[in-house]
Enzyme design. Structure first.
Site, PDB file in Angstrom:
ATOM      1  N   LYS A   1       0.828  -1.210   0.000  1.00 30.92           N
ATOM      2  CA  LYS A   1       0.000   0.000   0.000  1.00 30.92           C
ATOM      3  C   LYS A   1       0.867   1.267   0.000  1.00 30.92           C
ATOM      4  CE  LYS A   1      -2.038  -0.887   3.953  1.00 30.92           C
ATOM      5  NZ  LYS A   1      -1.263  -2.069   4.407  1.00 30.92           N
TER       6      LYS A   1
ATOM      7  N   ARG B   1      -8.488   1.089   9.941  1.00 33.53           N
ATOM      8  CA  ARG B   1      -8.011  -0.265  10.227  1.00 33.53           C
ATOM      9  C   ARG B   1      -8.991  -1.030  11.107  1.00 33.53           C
ATOM     10  NH1 ARG B   1      -2.117   0.863   9.457  1.00 33.53           N
ATOM     11  NH2 ARG B   1      -0.980  -1.094   9.517  1.00 33.53           N
TER      12      ARG B   1
ATOM     13  N   ARG C   1      12.165  -5.774   3.985  1.00 30.28           N
ATOM     14  CA  ARG C   1      11.899  -4.356   3.727  1.00 30.28           C
ATOM     15  C   ARG C   1      12.885  -3.465   4.480  1.00 30.28           C
ATOM     16  NH1 ARG C   1       5.921  -1.951   4.611  1.00 30.28           N
ATOM     17  NH2 ARG C   1       6.254  -2.351   6.824  1.00 30.28           N
TER      18      ARG C   1
ATOM     19  N   ARG D   1      12.451  -1.471  10.031  1.00 28.87           N
ATOM     20  CA  ARG D   1      11.516  -0.916  11.008  1.00 28.87           C
ATOM     21  C   ARG D   1      11.441  -1.832  12.224  1.00 28.87           C
ATOM     22  NH1 ARG D   1       6.015   0.649   7.873  1.00 28.87           N
ATOM     23  NH2 ARG D   1       5.176  -0.437   9.680  1.00 28.87           N
TER      24      ARG D   1
ATOM     25  N   ARG E   1       1.377  -8.691  13.970  1.00 31.03           N
ATOM     26  CA  ARG E   1       0.684  -7.721  13.112  1.00 31.03           C
ATOM     27  C   ARG E   1      -0.281  -8.427  12.160  1.00 31.03           C
ATOM     28  NH1 ARG E   1       5.366  -4.741  10.381  1.00 31.03           N
ATOM     29  NH2 ARG E   1       3.812  -3.379   9.447  1.00 31.03           N
TER      30      ARG E   1
END
Ligand code: AMP
Length: 218
Positions: free
Chosen positions: A13, A92, A131, A164, A175
């Site tokens: 996203k 969310r 990532r 992160r 998550r």
């Protein structure tokens, strides 16, 4: 046009929202980016949000809704001059979706489209653990599929790339669970309102971008 990007963490996203912002001038509102900025600036909000984010949990609805309210109010003038607004990572929860509807309704606006980024869990885990993000300009890389020219250094601003805190393996599982229980009900919520447009988010970013553009009619 107001569009929501909905999908699991790591479904791409943020990457697509940044392309829309850079190439098309859309306004990109990411609650995750706002919260990370608050943490970096060590604000009261940031201190409150950090404990939830580090554990992979959602920040309480009231906090995030307040944040979006402020942004929408302060961006009201700007938003008249942009072709569209992209909401990335918000809403969310169903409560957030209802609050957004009320907030936009008061401003005589509404969400036009919800883009659902479909992807399987294995792909998500692979993406998140590889990532790397630039804390300076927010650019997103992947150590295998889209590495920077120089390892660990942002191509755009020269910043030092970071993993992160919540992209660590132990937090990723949490998550994904939170996404399943708290966020995925929004798929049905927006499907019922005939706003949901699904796309295959497992392909390369360029291909996903074509699908995004097609749905947005740009
Ligand atoms: P993201 O960058 O969108 O993956 O968000 C990172 C983290 O910020 C999430 O795991 C949550 O802890 C928090 N967060 C971001 N957006 C929201 C939201 N709309 N509601 C609650 N928590 C959020």
């Amino acid at each position: 046009m107001i569009a929501i990007l909905l999908g699991a963490p790591g479904s791409g996203k943020g990457t697509q929202a940044k392309v829309l912002q850079e190439d098309r001038g859309w306004l990109h509102l990411s609650t995750g980016d706002m919260l990370r900025a608050a943490i970096q600036n060590n604000t009261t909000l940031g201190q409150k949000a950090k404990s939830y984010m580090d554990k992979g949990e959602l920040v309480p609805d009231a906090v995030v809704i307040g944040l979006i309210q402020e942004q929408v109010q302060s961006q009201k003038k700007v938003s008249r001059n942009v072709p569209g607004i992209i909401l990335d990572g918000f809403p969310r929860t169903v409560e957030q979706a209802n609050a957004l509807k009320d907030l936009l309704g008061k401003l005589g606006q509404k969400v036009d489209k919800v883009l659902y980024f479909e992807i399987n869990e294995d792909d998500v885990i692979r993406r998140l653990s590889g990532r790397r993000t630039c804390p300076g300009c927010g650019k997103i890389y992947h150590i295998e599929s889209s590495p920077p020219k120089k390892e660990g250094v942002c191509d755009t601003c020269g910043g030092e790339l970071k993993l992160r805190d919540d992209d660590r393996k132990e937090v990723i599982q949490k998550r994904l669970k939170v996404y399943d229980t708290q966020t995925s009900p929004l798929i049905e919520y927006y499907k019922k309102q005939k706003m949901l447009h699904s796309l295959d988010a497992s392909s390369a970013p360029e291909k996903v971008n074509k699908a995004v553009q097609k749905i947005l009619g740009i």
